[in-house]
Design an enzyme around this catalytic site. Structure first.
Site, PDB file in Angstrom:
ATOM      1  N   GLY A 175       0.823  -1.171  -0.126  1.00 11.67           N
ATOM      2  CA  GLY A 175      -0.025   0.025   0.173  1.00 11.67           C
ATOM      3  C   GLY A 175       0.738   1.398   0.175  1.00 11.67           C
ATOM      4  O   GLY A 175       0.614   2.277   0.693  1.00 11.67           O
ATOM      5  N   VAL A 218      -3.182  -7.502  -3.915  1.00 12.43           N
ATOM      6  CA  VAL A 218      -3.076  -8.318  -2.656  1.00 12.43           C
ATOM      7  C   VAL A 218      -4.456  -8.935  -2.500  1.00 12.43           C
ATOM      8  O   VAL A 218      -4.354  -9.993  -1.567  1.00 12.43           O
ATOM      9  CB  VAL A 218      -2.691  -7.281  -1.418  1.00 12.43           C
ATOM     10  CG1 VAL A 218      -1.297  -6.580  -1.675  1.00 12.43           C
ATOM     11  CG2 VAL A 218      -3.877  -6.394  -1.198  1.00 12.43           C
ATOM     12  N   ASN A 230       0.427  -2.768   4.962  1.00 12.33           N
ATOM     13  CA  ASN A 230      -0.336  -1.571   5.146  1.00 12.33           C
ATOM     14  C   ASN A 230      -1.408  -1.475   4.277  1.00 12.33           C
ATOM     15  O   ASN A 230      -2.396  -0.695   4.459  1.00 12.33           O
ATOM     16  CB  ASN A 230       0.813  -0.441   4.960  1.00 12.33           C
ATOM     17  CG  ASN A 230      -0.173   1.020   4.727  1.00 12.33           C
ATOM     18  OD1 ASN A 230      -0.472   1.422   5.779  1.00 12.33           O
ATOM     19  ND2 ASN A 230      -0.181   1.428   3.656  1.00 12.33           N
ATOM     20  N   SER A 282      -5.786  -0.748  13.466  1.00  8.75           N
ATOM     21  CA  SER A 282      -6.327   0.603  13.695  1.00  8.75           C
ATOM     22  C   SER A 282      -7.049   0.777  14.760  1.00  8.75           C
ATOM     23  O   SER A 282      -7.177  -0.399  15.713  1.00  8.75           O
ATOM     24  CB  SER A 282      -7.583   0.561  12.386  1.00  8.75           C
ATOM     25  OG  SER A 282      -8.473   1.824  12.888  1.00  8.75           O
ATOM     26  N   TYR A 325     -14.339  -3.753   8.799  1.00  7.98           N
ATOM     27  CA  TYR A 325     -13.013  -3.404   9.050  1.00  7.98           C
ATOM     28  C   TYR A 325     -12.559  -3.614  10.222  1.00  7.98           C
ATOM     29  O   TYR A 325     -11.288  -4.104  10.445  1.00  7.98           O
ATOM     30  CB  TYR A 325     -13.223  -1.791   8.802  1.00  7.98           C
ATOM     31  CG  TYR A 325     -11.800  -1.066   8.790  1.00  7.98           C
ATOM     32  CD1 TYR A 325     -11.216  -1.103   7.443  1.00  7.98           C
ATOM     33  CD2 TYR A 325     -11.602   0.002   9.736  1.00  7.98           C
ATOM     34  CE1 TYR A 325      -9.873  -0.443   7.590  1.00  7.98           C
ATOM     35  CE2 TYR A 325     -10.459   0.477   9.870  1.00  7.98           C
ATOM     36  CZ  TYR A 325      -9.418   0.411   8.505  1.00  7.98           C
ATOM     37  OH  TYR A 325      -8.423   1.022   8.796  1.00  7.98           O
ATOM     38  N   ALA A 326     -13.501  -3.677  11.314  1.00  7.67           N
ATOM     39  CA  ALA A 326     -12.995  -3.600  12.837  1.00  7.67           C
ATOM     40  C   ALA A 326     -12.492  -5.145  13.031  1.00  7.67           C
ATOM     41  O   ALA A 326     -11.554  -5.411  13.430  1.00  7.67           O
ATOM     42  CB  ALA A 326     -14.178  -3.635  13.766  1.00  7.67           C
TER      43      ALA A 326
END
Length: 247
Positions: free
Chosen positions: A12, A64, A90, A142, A155-156
């Site tokens: 990334g 990826v 990343n 994150s 995402y979490a």
């Protein structure tokens, strides 16, 4: 130069946090392989920056989210480089939405790109690090992976999974001289957060004790610490870079 004569792979790498890390590493004397999905507008600038700092930058390309593609490209880069001293996973995406409305493909895409790709790349690179009995792996998590966030269950889950994965991998490879840590950024001013509505951005900044958004350089400084010999006794840790947001 804290990373002189070291080699790093950063995924990334073309913008935001990834580009910030690449720039920081280059300025510290590191030879960097930056992995992104397609040729980027950053390539020429990063190559020039590397030349000015007596090192080299190599931009390589892979999806990826495609296991075969990313495996092939990373193995080729590993062979070309002769081995990496630092790996920064990343690359990541968001596909936000409330859980009861979320499409399975949005769940699968985020988990595959944010979590599974890190597992696949670590498998390849850590094997070589183990043989050399040296290396630092940094996985970009994150604050959402620590505390959750409504509308971001996928995402979490991916970022929380990355933390658990990092801690487990650190215990597997620590006796071989390889360190594994995670960074958990808070609200960082990047292209990804720039699309948020202005009132939401303000609300998030108001929740930060330091009363400002973080910058890619803030994260890059943490990645420099974890990638350098300043952190040789640091492993299996989650370094929050969030201005106190998660306190």
């Amino acid at each position: 130069m804290l990373l002189q004569n070291k080699k790093a792979l950063v995924t990334g790498s073309s913008r935001g946090i990834g580009r910030g890390i690449v720039e920081k590493y280059i300025r510290e004397g590191c030879e960097v392989w930056g992995l992104c999905s397609k040729p980027s507008s950053a390539k020429d600038d990063l190559e020039k920056l590397a030349a000015e700092n007596g090192t080299s930058f190599h931009e390589i390309y892979a999806d990826v989210g495609n296991a075969e593609n990313v495996t092939e490209v990373v193995k080729a880069a590993l062979s070309q480089s002769g081995g990496f001293d630092i790996l920064v996973n990343n690359a990541g995406i968001t596909r936000d939405g409330l859980s009861f409305r979320m499409k399975k493909e949005d769940w699968d895409d985020v988990l595959r790109i944010n979590l599974t790709s890190a597992f696949l790349i670590c498998q390849i690179v850590s094997g070589d690090m183990i043989k050399k009995r040296s290396g630092s792996i940094i996985n970009m998590s994150s604050i959402v992976g620590l505390h959750g966030q409504g509308g971001q269950v996928n995402y979490a889950a991916s970022k929380g999974g990355l933390i658990a994965y990092s801690k487990a991998l650190a215990k597997e490879v620590g006796s071989r001289g390889v360190r594994v840590n995670a960074i958990a950024p808070g609200f960082i001013a990047t292209d990804m957060t720039a699309v948020l509505k202005e009132d939401l951005q303000k609300a998030m900044i108001d929740s930060v004790p330091l009363k400002r958004a973080g910058t890619p350089e803030d994260i890059a400084n943490a990645a420099l610490f974890l990638g350098s010999d300043l952190s040789t006794y640091v492993t299996a840790q989650v370094l929050g870079v969030d201005g106190g947001m998660g306190a």
